[in-house]
Design an enzyme around this catalytic site. Structure first.
Site, mmCIF file in Angstrom:
data_model
loop_
_atom_site.group_PDB
_atom_site.id
_atom_site.type_symbol
_atom_site.label_atom_id
_atom_site.label_comp_id
_atom_site.label_asym_id
_atom_site.label_seq_id
_atom_site.Cartn_x
_atom_site.Cartn_y
_atom_site.Cartn_z
ATOM 1 N N ASP A 196 40.442 54.356 1.004
ATOM 2 C CA ASP A 196 40.870 55.415 2.031
ATOM 3 C C ASP A 196 42.443 54.950 2.536
ATOM 4 O O ASP A 196 43.114 56.046 2.492
ATOM 5 C CB ASP A 196 39.927 55.207 3.062
ATOM 6 C CG ASP A 196 40.065 56.429 4.205
ATOM 7 O OD1 ASP A 196 40.656 57.312 3.823
ATOM 8 O OD2 ASP A 196 39.675 56.223 5.289
ATOM 9 N N ASP A 347 34.094 60.433 6.974
ATOM 10 C CA ASP A 347 34.112 59.128 8.083
ATOM 11 C C ASP A 347 32.647 59.108 8.680
ATOM 12 O O ASP A 347 32.050 58.156 8.768
ATOM 13 C CB ASP A 347 35.232 59.748 9.003
ATOM 14 C CG ASP A 347 36.807 59.465 8.285
ATOM 15 O OD1 ASP A 347 36.705 58.697 7.470
ATOM 16 O OD2 ASP A 347 37.431 60.351 8.749
#
Lengths: 426, 253
Positions: A196, A347
């Site tokens: 990420d 997320d």
């Protein structure tokens, strides 16, 4: 006297993001907790094959080195797959296959809600012995799914519904991911956090490219993203326009379904199961779109309006005039509503996976991980206010979550259990 | 049935905090953030303490002095942290006031400051209840209960919930007292919080004796009530003072 206090105005956006994340984590913990009760844990060790454990299947007899190696390999393969798919997505978006992407997202939402959600509902029904017949169940499930598909990109539906379905998608995928073996879960989480970081921040990172592309075109990200927007205005102010948009959403919904039917076969075969498909595109989008959208078009402040033209290109011409009328009416409200923080669905998923994994050990680790993740999210949001461009939301939270999990498990648990079983507290 | 019992224990420990949260805190986002951060601070203090004591645990001896040292060090550490918390809060207050000036809103009222202190204390109290009571409740949802040898009349979970409630009260309101003590430079109020905390911790030592919980818990509740009353008096005094000051101010204009 209370009316003017600044305590009420500071942090509204942060809470707007934190509360859905908390709800998502809480429900995942409940699901994990009720489904993995000690009576069932011994017999149903049916391991599922997903992209996250393609290479190696953990079994409790393996040595630690074997587990670690296998978990590392799994994580590597998983991250590679995600990278590939994200690049594919960027390429598709670059060549303006926006509709394809949107329909693909809707399709995956359909699969997730229908099949994965369905199987979770079934196991809940079995676990709690809820008396319900198959017809009612499938009817309810079908309606639930279809409403979810409609709400994913068509902006006509109330934002609250959209948010609820985003959280539901997150819960379902996360509950599914908690079935991964333990070592693989941890390594995959860490690997994803690193990925990420690279994908959003490094030059040439796929997600960075995606976000930049989307903002240069003034379009909605072609991705599943949770928007924290005040939903008060949309409910009270403009009932009329909303109805019109809802209709548009419906007319848009029909062709999708047909498309789903025709394309479902090849998608199912080329994925090893929708699980990973899901995870991939979750990741993709999910991946990251924390982004303040204050700096959008002056007129179309709300992403609500921005997304709609993209979502229903087909009917665009037909109600162009209608739309502009609606636009005029809504312009004023938009200025207030246009600001919001967006958080990728990925997320939600991976935060919840971490907490769900912690729930399999003990409640104490759940609280510690929850606090760590929420404070990591808070740090990310504060950084966001400073940097003002898209930031990865996973790294800080996941790092804190993992650290706190192991600290709690190794250090705190013996201490707390030791003192409190003597009824000593301080 | 056991699920009901488990939920009952949880609510017994956290019910008052929960209603306080819903009534006062949840409407103001900033206070929620304060609660969360103070919970995190408390959790970190617990982790640090457990890291220090990890080597010596589990204590094999039945003697009470190691436990005394344990409680003493933990209380000292947490009270040190409270002072740190106050310093950070002081900085934050300046930032908030500057922000309020910028968006041309009124600066923090005294009630606002007290609410922030309450939120900070609530975070401590909730964290205490969560880690010392709720964290151990997992077996309570199962098909049995558990009795400690030293306090054999009441189930362990019930005792820990009752104690956790007392501690949550003490933590929540002693923070308000301590903050107003720091602000006014009142030495009595400043010392009140550490002393109460220490007394409460020491009172739980009575649980090491057979049947000690029968004496310890009522005393603990006395301490909690003293804290509550002191906090109430102090808040009342400050509110009336500020009101009369406001009254004078408007009269003189």
């Amino acid at each position: 006297m209370d009316g003017g206090s600044i305590l009420e105005t500071i942090g509204v956006e942060i809470i707007g993001v934190m509360s859905p994340v908390s709800i998502c984590m809480f429900l995942v913990v409940l699901i994990v907790y009720s489904l993995s009760s000690p009576t069932t844990s011994s017999d149903n060790q049916q391991v599922i094959r997903t992209a996250a454990n393609l290479v190696y299947l953990e079994s409790s007899s393996d040595t630690t080195t074997q587990k670690l190696e296998g978990a590392l390999l799994n994580a590597l393969v998983f991250v590679l797959l995600i990278t590939l798919v994200t690049f594919l997505l960027v390429i598709l978006y670059y060549y303006r296959f926006t509709n394809f992407l949107k329909h693909y997202m809707r399709f995956s939402a359909f699969l997730v809600l229908g099949s994965m959600g369905g199987s979770i509902f079934i196991s809940l029904i079995q676990h709690f012995n809820i008396p319900i017949d198959p017809f009612t169940f499938s009817l309810l499930l079908f309606n639930f799914t279809i409403l979810g598909v409609i709400s994913v990109f068509s902006q006509g539906v109330p934002i609250l519904l959209n948010q609820m379905y985003m959280v539901a998608l997150g819960i379902i995928v996360a509950a599914w991911f908690t079935k991964l073996p333990e070592w693989t879960t941890w390594v995959v989480l860490v690997a994803l956090a690193l990925y990420d970081l690279v994908a959003v921040l490094a030059p040439g990172g796929p997600l960075k490219m995606l976000v930049e592309l989307a903002s240069s075109r003034d379009e909605e990200l072609p991705a599943l993203v949770y928007e924290a927007r005040p939903n008060v205005g949309s409910r009270s102010g403009n009932r009329g326009p909303n109805l019109g948009l809802l209709l548009a959403g419906f007319s848009d919904g029909d062709p999708i379904e047909l498309r789903v039917m025709s394309s479902s076969e090849d998608v199912v075969q080329n994925g090893r199961g929708m699980n990973e498909m899901r995870s991939e595109n979750e990741e993709i989008d999910g991946v990251r779109g924390v982004e303040i959208e204050g700096e959008t078009l002056p007129l179309m402040g709300s992403s609500n309006e921005r997304a709609r033209p993209v979502a229903n290109e087909e009917i665009r011409e037909s109600n162009e005039s209608d739309r502009s009328r609606v636009l005029e009416r809504r312009t004023e409200e938009e200025e207030e509503r246009g600001r919001g923080i967006r958080l990728g669905l990925g997320d939600f998923v991976f935060y919840s996976v971490l907490v769900g994994r912690a729930a399999m050990y003990d409640l104490m680790t759940v609280y510690a991980c929850y606090l760590a993740i929420i404070s990591g999210l808070g740090c990310t949001l504060i950084l966001l206010a400073v940097c003002r461009h898209a930031l990865p939301a996973l790294p800080i939270s996941i790092a804190l979550g993992v650290i706190f999990y192991f600290l709690t498990r190794l250090l705190m648990e013996p201490f707390v259990v030791g003192t409190s079983t003597n009824l000593l507290m301080f | 049935m056991t699920v009901a019992a488990g939920i009952g224990y949880a609510l017994l420990a956290l019910g008052p905090s929960l209603s306080l949260f819903i009534a006062v805190i949840s409407k103001k986002p900033f206070l929620i953030l304060t609660v969360l951060s103070s919970t995190l601070v408390w959790l970190m203090s617990l982790i640090v303490m457990s890291a220090l004591w990890r080597a010596f645990l589990p204590l094999k001896t039945a003697a009470w002095w190691p436990y005394t040292i344990l409680i003493l060090t933990s209380v000292c550490f947490q009270e040190g942290l409270r002072i740190l918390f106050w310093k950070v809060y002081k900085k934050l207050e300046d930032i908030l006031d500057a922000f309020a000036d910028r968006v041309s809103k009124p600066r923090l009222f005294m009630t606002d400051k007290m609410q922030i202190a309450l939120a900070g204390g609530l975070g401590h109290g909730v964290a205490h209840a969560v880690f010392f009571c709720l964290g151990l409740l997992t077996p309570a949802f199962g098909p049995a209960t558990y009795y400690v040898e030293k306090c054999s009349k009441i189930p362990f979970f019930l005792v820990s919930a009752i104690i956790a409630l007392a501690f949550a009260t003490i933590h929540t309101f002693s923070m308000v007292i301590a903050f107003s003590g720091y602000e006014e430079g009142n030495k009595v109020d400043q010392c009140f919080a550490p002393v109460v905390h220490l007394i409460a911790g020491m009172l739980t030592l009575t649980n090491l004796a057979f049947g000690g919980c029968m004496i310890g818990i009522p005393l603990l509740y006395c301490v909690a009530i003293v804290t509550l009353v002191h906090c109430g008096k102090m808040a009342w005094r400050r509110l009336t003072e500020s009101r009369s000051r406001e009254g004078n101010f408007s009269n003189s204009q």
